[in-house]
Scaffold this motif. Structure first.
Motif, PDB file in Angstrom:
ATOM      1  N   MET A   1      -1.875   1.668   1.321  1.00  0.00           N
ATOM      2  CA  MET A   1      -2.083   1.194   2.549  1.00  0.00           C
ATOM      3  C   MET A   1      -3.616   0.947   2.674  1.00  0.00           C
ATOM      4  N   LYS A   2      -3.805  -0.282   3.165  1.00  0.00           N
ATOM      5  CA  LYS A   2      -5.316  -0.674   3.438  1.00  0.00           C
ATOM      6  C   LYS A   2      -5.865  -0.028   4.564  1.00  0.00           C
ATOM      7  N   SER A   3      -7.210   0.637   4.494  1.00  0.00           N
ATOM      8  CA  SER A   3      -7.860   1.260   5.573  1.00  0.00           C
ATOM      9  C   SER A   3      -9.138   0.744   5.615  1.00  0.00           C
ATOM     10  N   LEU A   4      -9.675   0.696   6.768  1.00  0.00           N
ATOM     11  CA  LEU A   4     -11.234   0.561   6.894  1.00  0.00           C
ATOM     12  C   LEU A   4     -12.165   1.629   7.553  1.00  0.00           C
ATOM     13  N   PRO A   5     -13.318   1.920   7.085  1.00  0.00           N
ATOM     14  CA  PRO A   5     -13.899   2.881   7.568  1.00  0.00           C
ATOM     15  C   PRO A   5     -14.526   2.534   9.001  1.00  0.00           C
ATOM     16  N   GLN A 119     -10.000  11.735  10.516  1.00  0.00           N
ATOM     17  CA  GLN A 119      -9.372  12.150   9.388  1.00  0.00           C
ATOM     18  C   GLN A 119      -7.866  12.684   9.769  1.00  0.00           C
ATOM     19  N   ALA A 120      -7.585  12.576  11.004  1.00  0.00           N
ATOM     20  CA  ALA A 120      -6.084  12.922  11.553  1.00  0.00           C
ATOM     21  C   ALA A 120      -4.927  12.101  11.106  1.00  0.00           C
ATOM     22  N   VAL A 121      -4.203  12.550  10.970  1.00  0.00           N
ATOM     23  CA  VAL A 121      -2.996  11.874  10.505  1.00  0.00           C
ATOM     24  C   VAL A 121      -2.038  11.528  11.694  1.00  0.00           C
ATOM     25  N   VAL A 122      -1.404  10.247  11.788  1.00  0.00           N
ATOM     26  CA  VAL A 122      -0.561   9.800  12.718  1.00  0.00           C
ATOM     27  C   VAL A 122       0.520   8.893  12.006  1.00  0.00           C
ATOM     28  N   GLY A 127       6.347   3.438  10.426  1.00  0.00           N
ATOM     29  CA  GLY A 127       6.751   4.562  10.026  1.00  0.00           C
ATOM     30  C   GLY A 127       6.001   5.054   8.946  1.00  0.00           C
ATOM     31  N   GLU A 128       4.990   4.656   8.372  1.00  0.00           N
ATOM     32  CA  GLU A 128       3.846   5.152   7.485  1.00  0.00           C
ATOM     33  C   GLU A 128       3.174   6.142   8.098  1.00  0.00           C
ATOM     34  N   LEU A 129       2.812   7.429   7.146  1.00  0.00           N
ATOM     35  CA  LEU A 129       1.806   8.156   7.711  1.00  0.00           C
ATOM     36  C   LEU A 129       0.436   7.721   7.477  1.00  0.00           C
ATOM     37  N   ILE A 135      -5.592   1.961  11.425  1.00  0.00           N
ATOM     38  CA  ILE A 135      -5.392   1.298  12.760  1.00  0.00           C
ATOM     39  C   ILE A 135      -6.521  -0.051  12.857  1.00  0.00           C
ATOM     40  N   LEU A 136      -7.616   0.362  12.276  1.00  0.00           N
ATOM     41  CA  LEU A 136      -8.512  -0.827  12.365  1.00  0.00           C
ATOM     42  C   LEU A 136      -8.091  -2.061  11.662  1.00  0.00           C
ATOM     43  N   VAL A 137      -7.420  -1.858  10.596  1.00  0.00           N
ATOM     44  CA  VAL A 137      -6.814  -3.009   9.794  1.00  0.00           C
ATOM     45  C   VAL A 137      -5.819  -3.762  10.668  1.00  0.00           C
TER      46      VAL A 137
END
Length: 238
Positions: A1-5, A119-122, A127-129, A135-137
């Motif tokens: 899953m793509k994520s952004l800093p 760093q928290a997991v939501v 449905g993915e963790l 969320i930024l993506v």
């Protein structure tokens, strides 16, 4: 899953996408808002209602990350759909102000999110963790893709290269894990490799914006080429 800093550069990508959208909404009339969007069954007002309500939903996930208290995006799909439908009945000026206010609020929220919360997991509605970098993506993707859905002259070719690359990465990751994605390789119009699904299969070539439109199901492949002229059949994106 793509994520952004959570960097100034990332926040600028999202802010710029919102600004481009709002410039196209400056002269939106009630008749314009009531007209069909490019999404089946949705008017432009539905798209704008979704874009503003989505911030409330994403902020619930950010509250979860900040506090540790589980806060789902929506109670269920029916609640989501009702929220969008209710919002779509507002006049154009009210819808535009909702989009503007929600865009500002989202940027304030993410800029002020404490370091540990990143760093928290939501768990988003899909449905993915994930962590809030995901969320930024999601927000960037929704702004850019739904801007094209409005049919106001903004197309996938207008999305700036940095944002296009983020979204190509994101959508490609989803399709790579989806059932039924045929083997193929995607290259841009310079010949640079964009992504590949499986091994072998045809090479699909074209501008990055056109590739993104095809991957998201917003086009049937206009501007793209493949050996023999027939593009592979992709499964539906989310």
């Amino acid at each position: 899953m793509k994520s952004l800093p959570p960097t100034p550069e990332t926040f600028a990508l999202i802010a710029d996408a919102g600004d481009r959208l709002l410039r196209d909404l400056d002269r939106l009339t009630d008749a314009d808002a009531a007209a069909p969007s490019r999404l089946d069954g949705w008017s432009r007002a539905h798209v704008l209602s979704h874009l503003s309500a989505q911030v409330d939903a994403l902020e619930r996930l950010l509250h979860w990350a900040r506090t540790g208290t589980e806060t789902p995006q929506y109670a269920d799909r029916s609640a989501r759909d009702t929220e969008i439908e209710d919002g779509s009945r507002q006049p154009a000026a009210a819808l535009v102000e909702r989009v503007r206010g929600s865009a500002d609020r989202f940027l304030t929220t993410v800029r002020e999110l404490p370091d540990p919360a990143w760093q928290a997991v939501v768990r988003p509605f899909t449905g993915e963790l994930c962590t809030p970098g995901r969320i930024l993506v999601i927000r960037l993707r929704e702004l850019e893709v739904h801007h094209t859905d409005l049919g106001l002259g903004y197309g996938f070719g207008d999305i700036p290269r940095p944002a296009v690359d983020v979204l190509l990465d994101d959508v490609s990751g989803y399709l790579a894990a989806a059932d039924g994605t045929p083997p193929c390789t995607l290259r841009d119009d310079t010949g640079a490799r964009v992504t590949a699904f499986g091994s072998g299969g045809p090479v699909v070539t074209g501008p990055r914006g056109a590739l993104l439109a095809w991957l998201t199901g917003r086009s049937t492949g206009e501007g793209l080429t493949a050996p023999g002229g027939a593009l592979p059949q992709l499964p539906a994106w989310i």
